[in-house]
Write an enzyme that holds these catalytic residues in place. Structure first.
Site, PDB file in Angstrom:
ATOM      1  N   GLY A 173     -20.807 -21.587  47.611  1.00  0.00           N
ATOM      2  CA  GLY A 173     -22.111 -22.160  47.931  1.00  0.00           C
ATOM      3  C   GLY A 173     -23.202 -21.735  46.969  1.00  0.00           C
ATOM      4  O   GLY A 173     -24.072 -22.535  46.614  1.00  0.00           O
ATOM      5  N   VAL A 174     -23.168 -20.488  46.539  1.00  0.00           N
ATOM      6  CA  VAL A 174     -24.203 -20.022  45.608  1.00  0.00           C
ATOM      7  C   VAL A 174     -24.149 -20.796  44.296  1.00  0.00           C
ATOM      8  O   VAL A 174     -25.177 -21.008  43.655  1.00  0.00           O
ATOM      9  CB  VAL A 174     -24.129 -18.503  45.343  1.00  0.00           C
ATOM     10  CG1 VAL A 174     -24.423 -17.729  46.611  1.00  0.00           C
ATOM     11  CG2 VAL A 174     -22.798 -18.094  44.776  1.00  0.00           C
ATOM     12  N   GLU A 201     -26.912 -23.072  42.524  1.00  0.00           N
ATOM     13  CA  GLU A 201     -27.200 -22.858  41.105  1.00  0.00           C
ATOM     14  C   GLU A 201     -27.153 -24.174  40.340  1.00  0.00           C
ATOM     15  O   GLU A 201     -27.998 -24.427  39.465  1.00  0.00           O
ATOM     16  CB  GLU A 201     -26.209 -21.863  40.496  1.00  0.00           C
ATOM     17  CG  GLU A 201     -26.339 -21.668  38.994  1.00  0.00           C
ATOM     18  CD  GLU A 201     -27.632 -21.031  38.518  1.00  0.00           C
ATOM     19  OE1 GLU A 201     -27.962 -21.204  37.319  1.00  0.00           O
ATOM     20  OE2 GLU A 201     -28.329 -20.368  39.311  1.00  0.00           O
ATOM     21  N   HIS A 235     -11.468 -18.048  44.881  1.00  0.00           N
ATOM     22  CA  HIS A 235     -12.277 -18.608  45.969  1.00  0.00           C
ATOM     23  C   HIS A 235     -11.748 -19.965  46.363  1.00  0.00           C
ATOM     24  O   HIS A 235     -12.315 -20.981  45.983  1.00  0.00           O
ATOM     25  CB  HIS A 235     -13.730 -18.720  45.522  1.00  0.00           C
ATOM     26  CG  HIS A 235     -14.704 -18.824  46.646  1.00  0.00           C
ATOM     27  ND1 HIS A 235     -15.120 -20.031  47.162  1.00  0.00           N
ATOM     28  CD2 HIS A 235     -15.352 -17.875  47.353  1.00  0.00           C
ATOM     29  CE1 HIS A 235     -16.007 -19.809  48.122  1.00  0.00           C
ATOM     30  NE2 HIS A 235     -16.155 -18.506  48.249  1.00  0.00           N
ATOM     31  N   ILE A 270     -12.379 -23.740  47.040  1.00  0.00           N
ATOM     32  CA  ILE A 270     -13.682 -24.266  47.468  1.00  0.00           C
ATOM     33  C   ILE A 270     -14.744 -23.691  46.537  1.00  0.00           C
ATOM     34  O   ILE A 270     -14.759 -22.486  46.270  1.00  0.00           O
ATOM     35  CB  ILE A 270     -13.996 -23.877  48.929  1.00  0.00           C
ATOM     36  CG1 ILE A 270     -12.962 -24.492  49.876  1.00  0.00           C
ATOM     37  CG2 ILE A 270     -15.404 -24.306  49.318  1.00  0.00           C
ATOM     38  CD1 ILE A 270     -13.109 -24.028  51.304  1.00  0.00           C
TER      39      ILE A 270
END
Length: 141
Positions: A50-51, A55, A41, A47
């Site tokens: 986002g999850v 978290e 990723h 990067i």
């Protein structure tokens, strides 16, 4: 680590800088290139997903809830219930210190609502509101 059940590779809070019980927490996630998720990723442009930023905010909120509600050592866990209004403002790349700021919006004995912000050098990277519940861990199978 005493306040969270998470461990590598899912422990996303490296340090608590400030905790004001019943109010807020400021924690740090040191984002390094060694993180497993950077392998895919994205190759050539790493990067933080986002999850995982959300978290990390949730884990900081878990520490705040455990400390504020006196749950340390009880075995109780803090579970996500909902996430609202998530906005990603800036990519989180390896080599940054991600500042996690979380505050209570509402606090009850079993359900808490939080506001969270993730910042890089004072600039907003992500923000959201989320709700979590306090419950016993699942029974062993």
């Amino acid at each position: 680590m005493a306040a969270l059940p998470h461990r590598y590779p899912m422990l996303l809070v490296d340090r608590v800088e400030q905790l004001v019980p019943d109010v807020s927490i400021t924690a740090i996630k040191a984002v390094t290139i060694n993180e497993q998720f950077f392998q895919g990723h994205f190759p050539g442009r790493p990067i933080m997903p986002g999850v995982l930023i959300v978290e990390a905010l949730a884990q900081a909120a878990g520490v705040l809830a455990v400390e504020s509600l006196g749950l340390a050592g009880t075995g109780k866990l803090v579970y996500f219930m909902s996430i609202d209004g998530v906005k990603f403002r800036k990519p989180v790349e390896p080599g940054v210190l991600l500042r996690l700021e979380v505050s209570f919006l509402q606090k009850r004995s079993r359900v808490c609502k939080f506001a969270g912000r993730a910042l890089i050098d004072g600039e907003l990277a992500a923000e959201c509101e989320f709700t979590a519940m306090i419950a016993d861990p699942p029974a062993a199978a």
